[in-house]
Design an enzyme around this catalytic site. Structure first.
Site, mmCIF file in Angstrom:
data_model
loop_
_atom_site.group_PDB
_atom_site.id
_atom_site.type_symbol
_atom_site.label_atom_id
_atom_site.label_comp_id
_atom_site.label_asym_id
_atom_site.label_seq_id
_atom_site.Cartn_x
_atom_site.Cartn_y
_atom_site.Cartn_z
ATOM 1 N N HIS A 1 35.528 -19.211 12.309
ATOM 2 C CA HIS A 1 34.253 -18.947 13.078
ATOM 3 C C HIS A 1 33.018 -18.769 12.211
ATOM 4 C CE1 HIS A 1 37.268 -16.611 14.698
ATOM 5 N NE2 HIS A 1 37.281 -15.775 14.322
ATOM 6 N N CYS B 1 38.515 -10.686 12.682
ATOM 7 C CA CYS B 1 37.782 -11.875 11.360
ATOM 8 C C CYS B 1 36.157 -12.152 11.842
ATOM 9 C CB CYS B 1 38.843 -13.165 12.444
ATOM 10 S SG CYS B 1 38.508 -12.661 14.305
#
Lengths: 355, 355, 355, 355
Positions: free
Chosen positions: C248, C155
């Site tokens: 993120h 990710c």
């Protein structure tokens, strides 16, 4: 008391969250010397500093304790201990604690397993220290001369019981509606997954409402040579988990027999004292209850460490349109509500000559 | 309805948190076209995209709205608007809204100022749409033919009133004890300082308990040509602020006149429908109430967006040892509980021919 | 495409966090029909609605999927599926995915196990769709005609690679220093214990820095009939876990071969487009990158859902006193960075005639 | 030192967040007696306990200080004070501090205004205590005999400078790339709105990166009778605000002149000592730096209180593929990084005979 004269004690379930608190609180205790640590098979055989991989306290593992070798939770490994503190999970606590009791040790347990045994007192140290006086009857019933079991209450029950004791003593308690907002440390480790609590509240804690509706009745109740009798009043509880590290906040509506004024309720809270204070126990707080008069207190982050975690903070006493009064209370769930409560119970037992 | 046929609307207090929600919800509305934005002197004269420096929504400012020039909150700048939505602060809302009403516009206000005016309805759109029928009487009393004021309730009152309506209709409501855990977005911007809410709960919201104990009685009450009569039941409220972005969670204990089973209460919740649904209003949710049978629901993060924020999620219906039932409810405080509620009220008014 | 004509697909690891996202994204997909769900032995044999006890998405389980019976992760239970999406844990993903591939199914995997296999492409769908063209060589090497494996990146690598691709294409990339602040959803369920993240940051994610320093080199690299060749540049990574649910955030300092102005860097970001957009794939976002010019953006809560989670938001491009530029980027870790990335990879494969 | 012999001190900006910390740290100081409190006009004339309405410390206002009457920040109200600590906002600090200095008092300021004055030292007490030796030159330049100004550094600079000092002393520092994750308490009160930080990170703090790139060069620099000369090395900074109450975490990549091993870097950190320790100052920590060898440390919640907030915790020293080493550091931003730093600076000045 010099080091050699201290009472040797052990901790069961030493690597868990409650066990870590026991270790922290016992690191430098004037009466007790921590000499034995018990944990699961996985941890046994390692020095505590290696076994306690999930140590999550804000102080480091005390160096004199870090080197203690962790053993299985069996009495033979606790040679020389007069008493043990148990932070064991309830899945194993029942039998293990019984074994230690039979082996002649006093057990101060934070687990729920023995809380309703006929002769086992359920003690909040700033509330019902007198319940320890049942210990001789417990020992007689069990045919034991040194071993006995004392339990402390569930963390949310503990905080609740302190102001309820005040209200009952002063005005007679009839009923209490309580909604809790409980800290995540109460769930142990790993406990609540972070994805469940960030930007969230979980309106449920398994088994918690049941405990909160029952335990205070035994704690505020009476006892005789045949055991305990519940105090006669009703509690209804709503339990929630919130994104707070330590400190259980509880909103109460209480129904009283008397008809005090708001000021009288506050005065009763502020003037409450307990035996542990009069005895001058090492862990006894200066005040059992602090009343904070600011409109937005108590708050977990600001008030949980009052009295080093042994003081309950009360605020917002005001009339309730359905019952008599509303108030908000805050207690430290892993100190007074867990390890610290058990520790003060042991101090009470020592003072009373039971150890 | 083609673009030219849409009803022109304005937003007062357009740069605040509630104002931002109005803008977001009106960006693409099938009946209303947002053509005017009002804010404080500081913002007036700038395009909205420059004025809304505190935009905090998860979608960007709609481009067709970003270029609208912000004006002061005076009726002459809202030429052509049939109605305005008000997200004004209560320190100024009273007079400003009256001025817009007198200037012939319908005012749908989220502010508390006019909620208790004799002829002003306090409407939760999925609960008491019929209260809008007092508008002709309001207009007559004020000597107006087009201007009128409709208010929506405080965010925590709104969520509470939906299940209380169900309980009252089905079983007769006697009393409700409620403890709220409210989201920070309810405090506007900048609102709650972060240092007050990280790892914390604030057990106080100024004025909130008072609103929560009064508003539902008007909303569930009746009216005639002389105004409104409160429903006769009692509420006692404890209000808390928690570290949640959106979504008010409320723990209820309710006392009923009837004696339904738990299953009957759940069925009543699940089968509740409202006029807004039957009318097929653009913002009406598929379900006014979703009952979630999981033991740990509703939760703010998972349930606030149910029905795009217009559905109330109910869970944990269970017996209460003091009253009759305990339950937990969750509503979106800035959609159903604020901007969305006012918007659906305007849709109701349009459907009823009041616009 | 009518329902009957859709391509039948399955999900492996369907009850985990990534698996749940697959289910959510496939619920109403125009090309793919979810017909089979695989999970561990414990879940197998139950309808998905019962098996997915840890469902943590903000929408409920789609009703047409909730009734699908969960099966073990073995190919014979995925009869009729042309492809499977894998959200399996890396402890089991390697062998299971190989088995599905050998059974003739295309496997789109979010797990790390096959990312460095000689002929397996590591694809960020908005970056290196051309790497899918190695599939015929993979099939030839494996002696397969229909089965193949495509992996998507970790990710944090995924979000990073999109702006790095832009910089490398436009100006030549030499080096990148990156510090991540990663969301807890990236750790799966139960994942990060809440006591570790409330009022805290954890400056470590096991194995993450290694992945982040290697994967972008393969993704931005080239390939021929013998496999892949890494792009030649250096990455140094610091990975942190923060109290954010999704999204993120990454702070980058980059060293370039060319010497663009800040404005040229921003223009390059804003003008970047990818094949998925030109193909008009169902999941392709309107913009691969949004540049947000506000000084305090991107932010996880406000920007993660840009482009339904498929758009990377870039902000704060400014000179770096050590390298050439500093910038901040934000990507949705469970959509573009996990399930959504794998899904768009499958859309690419379908468009390219590989399915 | 008996109470009467203590040096009388005052606090400027006493009601703000830094001012509160000064009050807390001075409550029971062995050398200093807090006798005067200054704040804005709004607070002046009230006892501190009433003026400090935004008190947000975890201990209550010390009772002996709560009754002190707050005065305006003018020297005539600080009669008898030998020195003042300033937590004033930079919008007013410059002139006020100059006035106190001219009135003959020593000023220990946390504000940025005088940090770059020619003869004003910028002191991190565990790093460059020797910079205090410029005071005689400052006094001479200003024609003063008792008044002088000492500043401490910005909170994020402070934490950074301690390990940089170690690295520079031992191996020669060439460059440092730093990404901060800073606590909300650093923003004062009300500071960061909660809606901006719940489930979020803000990748920007106004003016912070500039300070962080400049201040360490002065702190690690040299001085002579003409003032200070910056140390010659480069810093590039990325500053972020995270949902942490106290404790700044910083990820560093450093380039050194020497080529030490990882073990040598760690040893240098662990063996670092400072003058404040050798002098035995009341606030000096046992260790300036604690090196925590666990892979996931330091963490704000667990490590900020190390050394009562005066110790910097360092962890994760490891090679960097772009520079020489990566490491993570943690310091308490309102103790060492603000009020505590200024207090230890005053202790240093006292020890050196400057007071």
């Amino acid at each position: 008391m010099t080091e050699g004269q201290k009472i040797k004690v052990g901790v069961l379930g030493a690597t868990g969250m409650v066990g870590q608190r026991f270790v922290q609180l016992l690191a430098d205790h004037p009466w007790f010397e921590l000499t034995a640590l018990g944990a699961s098979e996985r941890s046994a055989g390692k020095p505590y500093v290696k076994a306690a991989v999930n140590w999550r306290q804000t102080s480091e593992i005390p160096s004199n304790i870090g080197s203690i070798m962790v053993s299985p939770c069996e009495p033979q490994h606790f040679d020389g201990c007069r008493l043990v503190f148990s932070g064991l999970d309830s899945s194993v606590a029942g039998e293990v604690e019984t074994a230690f009791c039979k082996a002649g040790m006093a057990v101060f347990s934070n687990s729920r397993n023995h809380r309703y045994d006929q002769y086992v007192p359920l003690v909040v140290p700033t509330v019902n220290d007198d319940h320890l006086d049942i210990i001789p009857a417990q020992q007689k019933a069990n045919g034991l001369t040194t071993g006995f079991i004392v339990t402390n209450a569930n963390c949310s029950s503990t905080g609740l019981t302190v102001p309820l004791k005040v209200l009952d003593d002063a005005f007679g308690l009839e009923a209490c509606m309580v909604t809790t907002m409980q800290a995540i440390s109460g769930a142990g480790f790993p406990g609540v997954p972070s994805i469940d609590i960030i930007d969230n509240v979980v309106p449920y804690i398994s088994g918690e409402e049941e405990k909160l509706e029952i335990e205070p009745k035994k704690i505020l109740g009476s006892f005789d040579q045949n055991g305990f009798t519940d105090k006669d009043f009703k509690i209804s509880a709503h339990c929630n988990r919130v994104a707070v590290s330590d400190g259980h906040l509880e909103c109460l509506s209480v129904k009283l027999k008397g008809s005090p004024t708001t000021e009288e309720v506050i005065t009763a809270m502020e003037s409450y004292t307990c035996e542990a204070q009069r005895m001058g126990l090492p862990s006894a707080p200066k005040q059992c209850i602090v009343y904070n008069e600011k409109p937005d207190r108590p708050q977990p982050r600001l008030d949980r460490d009052a009295g080093k975690g042994y003081t309950v903070t009360v605020g917002r006493v005001r009339p309730c349109s359905l019952f008599d009064f509303k108030l908000t209370i805050l207690s430290h769930n892993t100190i007074l509500g867990a390890a610290g409560g058990a520790l003060m119970n042991a101090e009470l037992a020592k003072y009373k000559g039971l150890l």
